[in-house]
Design a protein around this motif. Structure first.
Motif, PDB file in Angstrom:
ATOM      1  N   PHE A 190       0.884  -0.574   0.216  1.00  0.00           N
ATOM      2  CA  PHE A 190      -0.123   0.088   0.406  1.00  0.00           C
ATOM      3  C   PHE A 190       0.734   1.618   0.466  1.00  0.00           C
ATOM      4  O   PHE A 190       0.505   2.133  -0.615  1.00  0.00           O
ATOM      5  N   LEU A 191       2.068   0.807   0.414  1.00  0.00           N
ATOM      6  CA  LEU A 191       2.545   2.687   0.938  1.00  0.00           C
ATOM      7  C   LEU A 191       3.910   2.422  -0.615  1.00  0.00           C
ATOM      8  O   LEU A 191       3.797   4.106  -0.527  1.00  0.00           O
ATOM      9  N   ASP A 192       3.471   1.452  -0.909  1.00  0.00           N
ATOM     10  CA  ASP A 192       4.057   1.871  -2.688  1.00  0.00           C
ATOM     11  C   ASP A 192       3.712   2.591  -3.483  1.00  0.00           C
ATOM     12  O   ASP A 192       3.826   3.421  -4.288  1.00  0.00           O
ATOM     13  N   ARG A 193       1.907   2.449  -3.385  1.00  0.00           N
ATOM     14  CA  ARG A 193       1.627   3.198  -4.137  1.00  0.00           C
ATOM     15  C   ARG A 193       0.796   4.434  -3.145  1.00  0.00           C
ATOM     16  O   ARG A 193       1.148   5.303  -4.090  1.00  0.00           O
ATOM     17  N   VAL A 194       1.201   4.816  -1.875  1.00  0.00           N
ATOM     18  CA  VAL A 194       0.924   6.171  -2.175  1.00  0.00           C
ATOM     19  C   VAL A 194       2.555   7.375  -2.213  1.00  0.00           C
ATOM     20  O   VAL A 194       2.335   8.408  -2.972  1.00  0.00           O
ATOM     21  N   VAL A 195       3.851   6.088  -1.950  1.00  0.00           N
ATOM     22  CA  VAL A 195       4.751   7.178  -2.126  1.00  0.00           C
ATOM     23  C   VAL A 195       4.671   7.313  -3.891  1.00  0.00           C
ATOM     24  O   VAL A 195       5.053   8.626  -4.377  1.00  0.00           O
ATOM     25  N   GLU A 196       4.382   6.536  -4.599  1.00  0.00           N
ATOM     26  CA  GLU A 196       4.062   6.950  -6.573  1.00  0.00           C
ATOM     27  C   GLU A 196       3.390   8.973  -6.219  1.00  0.00           C
ATOM     28  O   GLU A 196       3.214   9.771  -6.612  1.00  0.00           O
ATOM     29  N   SER A 197       2.224   8.923  -5.726  1.00  0.00           N
ATOM     30  CA  SER A 197       1.899   9.513  -5.900  1.00  0.00           C
ATOM     31  C   SER A 197       2.141  10.969  -4.687  1.00  0.00           C
ATOM     32  O   SER A 197       2.241  12.199  -5.283  1.00  0.00           O
ATOM     33  N   CYS A 198       3.166  10.280  -3.860  1.00  0.00           N
ATOM     34  CA  CYS A 198       4.016  11.642  -2.928  1.00  0.00           C
ATOM     35  C   CYS A 198       5.201  12.455  -4.063  1.00  0.00           C
ATOM     36  O   CYS A 198       5.870  13.599  -3.445  1.00  0.00           O
ATOM     37  N   GLN A 199       5.820  11.039  -5.022  1.00  0.00           N
ATOM     38  CA  GLN A 199       7.140  10.909  -5.480  1.00  0.00           C
ATOM     39  C   GLN A 199       7.654  12.880  -5.525  1.00  0.00           C
ATOM     40  O   GLN A 199       8.770  13.568  -5.519  1.00  0.00           O
ATOM     41  N   VAL A 200       7.069  13.043  -6.702  1.00  0.00           N
ATOM     42  CA  VAL A 200       7.064  14.614  -7.602  1.00  0.00           C
ATOM     43  C   VAL A 200       7.364  15.600  -6.562  1.00  0.00           C
ATOM     44  O   VAL A 200       8.262  16.583  -6.909  1.00  0.00           O
ATOM     45  N   THR A 201       6.715  15.959  -5.620  1.00  0.00           N
ATOM     46  CA  THR A 201       6.373  16.878  -4.904  1.00  0.00           C
ATOM     47  C   THR A 201       6.892  16.930  -3.450  1.00  0.00           C
ATOM     48  O   THR A 201       6.900  18.101  -2.725  1.00  0.00           O
ATOM     49  N   HIS A 202       6.487  15.507  -2.518  1.00  0.00           N
ATOM     50  CA  HIS A 202       6.930  15.359  -0.796  1.00  0.00           C
ATOM     51  C   HIS A 202       7.326  13.879  -0.486  1.00  0.00           C
ATOM     52  O   HIS A 202       7.375  13.479  -0.099  1.00  0.00           O
ATOM     53  N   ASP A 203       8.564  13.502  -1.254  1.00  0.00           N
ATOM     54  CA  ASP A 203       8.954  11.872  -1.606  1.00  0.00           C
ATOM     55  C   ASP A 203       9.807  12.611  -0.109  1.00  0.00           C
ATOM     56  O   ASP A 203      11.711  11.857  -0.210  1.00  0.00           O
ATOM     57  N   THR A 204       9.887  12.618   1.088  1.00  0.00           N
ATOM     58  CA  THR A 204      10.643  13.123   2.271  1.00  0.00           C
ATOM     59  C   THR A 204       9.880  11.569   3.189  1.00  0.00           C
ATOM     60  O   THR A 204       8.299  11.129   2.960  1.00  0.00           O
ATOM     61  N   THR A 205      10.138  11.655   4.234  1.00  0.00           N
ATOM     62  CA  THR A 205       9.684  10.726   5.622  1.00  0.00           C
ATOM     63  C   THR A 205       8.308  11.710   6.141  1.00  0.00           C
ATOM     64  O   THR A 205       7.707  10.551   6.442  1.00  0.00           O
ATOM     65  N   VAL A 206       8.467  13.032   6.356  1.00  0.00           N
ATOM     66  CA  VAL A 206       7.307  13.623   7.034  1.00  0.00           C
ATOM     67  C   VAL A 206       6.118  13.865   5.436  1.00  0.00           C
ATOM     68  O   VAL A 206       4.815  13.548   6.005  1.00  0.00           O
ATOM     69  N   GLY A 207       6.534  13.749   4.472  1.00  0.00           N
ATOM     70  CA  GLY A 207       5.393  14.311   3.386  1.00  0.00           C
ATOM     71  C   GLY A 207       4.696  13.162   3.412  1.00  0.00           C
ATOM     72  O   GLY A 207       3.202  13.067   3.230  1.00  0.00           O
ATOM     73  N   ILE A 208       5.510  12.256   3.416  1.00  0.00           N
ATOM     74  CA  ILE A 208       4.647  10.302   3.115  1.00  0.00           C
ATOM     75  C   ILE A 208       4.282   9.555   4.265  1.00  0.00           C
ATOM     76  O   ILE A 208       3.010   9.517   4.009  1.00  0.00           O
ATOM     77  N   ALA A 209       4.677  10.333   5.222  1.00  0.00           N
ATOM     78  CA  ALA A 209       3.918   9.372   6.764  1.00  0.00           C
ATOM     79  C   ALA A 209       2.703  10.121   6.523  1.00  0.00           C
ATOM     80  O   ALA A 209       1.273  10.078   7.252  1.00  0.00           O
ATOM     81  N   GLY A 210       2.347  11.815   7.116  1.00  0.00           N
ATOM     82  CA  GLY A 210       1.338  12.266   5.881  1.00  0.00           C
ATOM     83  C   GLY A 210       0.588  11.388   5.711  1.00  0.00           C
ATOM     84  O   GLY A 210      -0.947  11.301   5.879  1.00  0.00           O
ATOM     85  N   ALA A 211       0.813  11.873   4.119  1.00  0.00           N
ATOM     86  CA  ALA A 211       0.138  11.005   3.485  1.00  0.00           C
ATOM     87  C   ALA A 211      -0.371   9.745   3.895  1.00  0.00           C
ATOM     88  O   ALA A 211      -2.006   9.003   3.115  1.00  0.00           O
ATOM     89  N   ALA A 212       0.483   9.127   4.123  1.00  0.00           N
ATOM     90  CA  ALA A 212       0.263   7.654   4.609  1.00  0.00           C
ATOM     91  C   ALA A 212      -1.095   7.105   5.246  1.00  0.00           C
ATOM     92  O   ALA A 212      -1.788   6.356   5.225  1.00  0.00           O
ATOM     93  N   ALA A 213      -0.718   8.698   6.033  1.00  0.00           N
ATOM     94  CA  ALA A 213      -1.889   8.251   7.352  1.00  0.00           C
ATOM     95  C   ALA A 213      -3.347   8.592   6.614  1.00  0.00           C
ATOM     96  O   ALA A 213      -4.071   8.063   7.146  1.00  0.00           O
ATOM     97  N   VAL A 214      -3.399   9.821   6.050  1.00  0.00           N
ATOM     98  CA  VAL A 214      -4.709  10.163   5.554  1.00  0.00           C
ATOM     99  C   VAL A 214      -5.570   8.783   4.028  1.00  0.00           C
ATOM    100  O   VAL A 214      -6.294   8.045   4.295  1.00  0.00           O
ATOM    101  N   ALA A 215      -4.262   8.513   3.365  1.00  0.00           N
ATOM    102  CA  ALA A 215      -4.165   6.994   2.812  1.00  0.00           C
ATOM    103  C   ALA A 215      -5.211   6.365   3.608  1.00  0.00           C
ATOM    104  O   ALA A 215      -6.384   5.486   2.963  1.00  0.00           O
ATOM    105  N   ALA A 216      -4.680   5.441   4.031  1.00  0.00           N
ATOM    106  CA  ALA A 216      -4.968   4.580   4.574  1.00  0.00           C
ATOM    107  C   ALA A 216      -6.564   4.585   5.821  1.00  0.00           C
ATOM    108  O   ALA A 216      -7.245   3.577   6.266  1.00  0.00           O
ATOM    109  N   ALA A 217      -6.459   5.793   6.890  1.00  0.00           N
ATOM    110  CA  ALA A 217      -7.661   6.414   7.093  1.00  0.00           C
ATOM    111  C   ALA A 217      -9.138   6.013   6.424  1.00  0.00           C
ATOM    112  O   ALA A 217      -9.765   5.422   6.170  1.00  0.00           O
TER     113      ALA A 217
END
Length: 336
Positions: free
Chosen positions: A161-188
């Motif tokens: 699942f995180l692999d998919r989240v990372v693809e949506s982050c990579q261009v603009t937010h490819d960081t531990t913090v950016g991905i963590a925030g997106a992962a939280a929302v996507a998983a919820a």
């Protein structure tokens, strides 16, 4: 009247998530970048859609019920996911975002982009590889637009699942913090669409944010996972006005992922996951209220479904923004 539920209960919840995102975005549009004190002074308590004030440097001129970049970028993510068979190509994503930015500028909107997204797109325009452009993005732009990932994929296998989240982050937010925030929302959101409760959505967000913080380029910052759990406790037993003041003072409502993402979860805890109340509470916070509202509305909508959103508000969103999310949502769900 509430709309008739779709035959597939997952589709009802998926539509609830996507329209819930738009609802929170539009309700928070007029109060974004306003101090909480100014929101209270101008509106008292915001109780529905409002037009932006003429002196708001971001949303001036936007009519009541208008969505912003939160919804529009989520639609881009959704479209790229469906066109890419569940994958987002970074070069295509960068091109789409650059085209969207040019379109916004042509309409006279010059300050809609968040700082991380703007910096990344400027880098891509200068020739930076889109796969490298997001290495410094720490703000909430990835979290605000990630709902389609939560609709399209189950979070049972968290690393996949995180692999998919990372693809949506990579261009603009490819960081531990950016991905963590997106992962939280996507998983919820994904948990809600699977039939989970609000408590289960919280638990999924906490686990996903912890795992997501191990992806991307390392950035110093507080744990989003820990702050989501803390946010739920922080507002327990408080009345709404006191809780909103506490969210502003202790969690924060800025574009920083460590503030706005936990703030959205605090709002959800405060309202018990009611989509309309969650979106309204976010709007009354000020700060990055449209994004906090978009996140809270998406998660609440995924748990409660489209039936829980006021039908007249949904119709306003469709009419004002020419928004037709049903076909795209069905395509996302087909990927699941």
């Amino acid at each position: 009247m509430t709309p008739a539920p779709p035959t597939d209960p997952r589709l009802d919840r998926a539509l609830g998530a996507f329209y819930g995102l738009a609802l929170g975005d539009a309700l928070g549009m007029p109060t974004q970048i306003m101090a909480r004190e100014d929101v209270v002074r101008v509106y008292g308590t915001l109780t529905g859609f409002e037009a932006a004030l003429p002196d708001n440097p971001v949303s001036a001129g936007m009519p009541s019920g208008s969505v912003t970049d939160d919804t529009e970028q989520a639609v881009i993510v959704a479209r790229l996911l469906t066109e890419g068979g569940g994958h987002i190509d970074p070069t295509a994503f960068a091109r789409e975002l650059l085209d969207w930015e040019r379109e916004m500028k042509a309409k006279g909107s010059f300050d809609l982009l968040g700082p991380s997204t703007k910096a990344a797109l400027d880098a891509v325009a200068r020739g930076t590889d889109p796969k490298e452009a997001g290495r410094y993005g720490t703000t909430n732009g990835a979290a605000m637009r990630v709902t389609p990932v939560g609709i399209a994929f189950a979070a049972d296998d968290l690393e996949a699942f995180l692999d998919r989240v990372v693809e949506s982050c990579q261009v603009t937010h490819d960081t531990t913090v950016g991905i963590a925030g997106a992962a939280a929302v996507a998983a919820a959101v994904s948990t809600g669409i699977a039939g989970g409760t609000l408590d289960q959505a919280f638990d999924a967000a906490i686990a996903a944010a912890a795992a997501g913080s191990r992806r991307g380029h390392w950035i110093a910052g507080a744990s989003i996972s820990a702050r989501i759990g803390w946010a739920r406790e922080l507002v327990a037993g408080l009345d709404e006005a006191e809780a909103l003041d506490r969210i502003v003072a202790l969690i924060g409502t800025s574009v920083a992922s460590q503030e706005s993402v936990p703030a959205a979860f605090a709002v959800l805890a405060l309202t018990g996951g009611d989509p309309w109340r969650s979106a309204l509470m976010a709007a009354n916070l000020g700060g990055d209220s449209d994004t906090i509202g978009a996140i809270a509305g998406a998660i609440a909508g995924s748990v409660r479904g489209l039936q829980a959103l006021p039908a007249d508000a949904v119709q306003t969103l469709r009419t004002v923004n020419h928004l037709e999310l049903e076909p795209l949502t069905a395509q996302l769900l087909a990927l699941r």
